[in-house]
Design a protein around this motif. Sequence first.
Motif: not given
Length: 380
Positions: A126, A130, A215-216, A332-333
């Motif tokens: 992950s 991410s 996520r980033s 992504g969340s």
Amino acid sequence: MVTVAFRYVRMVILSALFFAYLLFPSLYRIGDYVRQTNPWSGQKYVELAFSPIQAELACLYGHPIPGADSHYRDEHGVQVSTARTNTTAVTEPIPNIVHFIFGLQNPLRNPQAGHFDFLCYLAVRSAIVSLRPDTIYLHYTYLPSDHSNNNTNVDDPMNNPWIRRLSKHIRLIHHPPPATDNNNIQYSHLSDMMRLQFLLEKGGIYLDMDAFALRSFHDLLNPPAGRDVVLGHEGGNRWGLCNGIMAARPNSTFVSRWLASYEHVDFSREWNYHSVRLPKKLAGLHPSEICALAPDAFFWPTWTWRHVHWMHEELDTNTTQFWQEKIDRHGGSLFGNQVAYHAWSQMAWDRHLSGLTPEVVRRKDTRFNLLVRQFMEEDL
């Protein structure tokens, strides 16, 4: 007659013990459910609904904090903070490097220490997918394979198949065991201190081995000058700031003060004071040194029985489609302000996480599996 009665009583007792042994997992789960969900457990306060406040959202998205220092970026993209003292300070972003810690206990002597398994692999994946970090450090003392039965596997991390898969993307940093490697050492607190030391020296992002970057972190790696550490609230009632996911600039005053508090502490008398409650207290005393995020950024859903069940319950087709569309829409969340998810393995391991395999994650539709599928390599 007495002998016959004695044999009968003994048979009844042994039979009762035998059936109790067979039913123990179910009885334990029932007892655990009652313990956690009864009205006096306090979990309803952890599950309280909440709304992020402006300062929390500003920290999450790299915006000026209302009523605090203002800041802007110069022509090179470097953040410049203009404090109320009319002085300016150029502040570098938090380094985009990641720290994991695993295997401080010898699993050959402490089987409960566990192994670097599929769940750990997913956590590191992950971060790779991410965060796209410059470096991932995996700090370890022991990294055996899942089926190690000799000291060779303990000494060579490459005997672990999950480590081999990740080896091109991580830097293994070995740490020798404590001088007194015995059962009196509180390894969870040793890990707490190590993560703060790594952040103090190098800065970056710390993730627990059951924490998943969804996520980033790009925006939250640019907190205002002076606010050199980013922590997330735990619980809807914001009862603490959890150290399971953190980000910090090197040489953070807040982290240094926090680390110093571990001196001369009897850890056998406490569980989460230094890891959750103390940082909340320090944030209240030194609010200009920290960016505190709302619970949904890192630690929502929480560790409560109902929230863990909600994450791992099997979904029907329509519910699966609903949450998959949300995940796609949010990048992504599950939620709009969520950038990571802590899986609370201490609460979820026996009921859910211990049974996860690549096949289960791909086949079974749960909210957790929908989140982490994106991190699996195609050949699994």
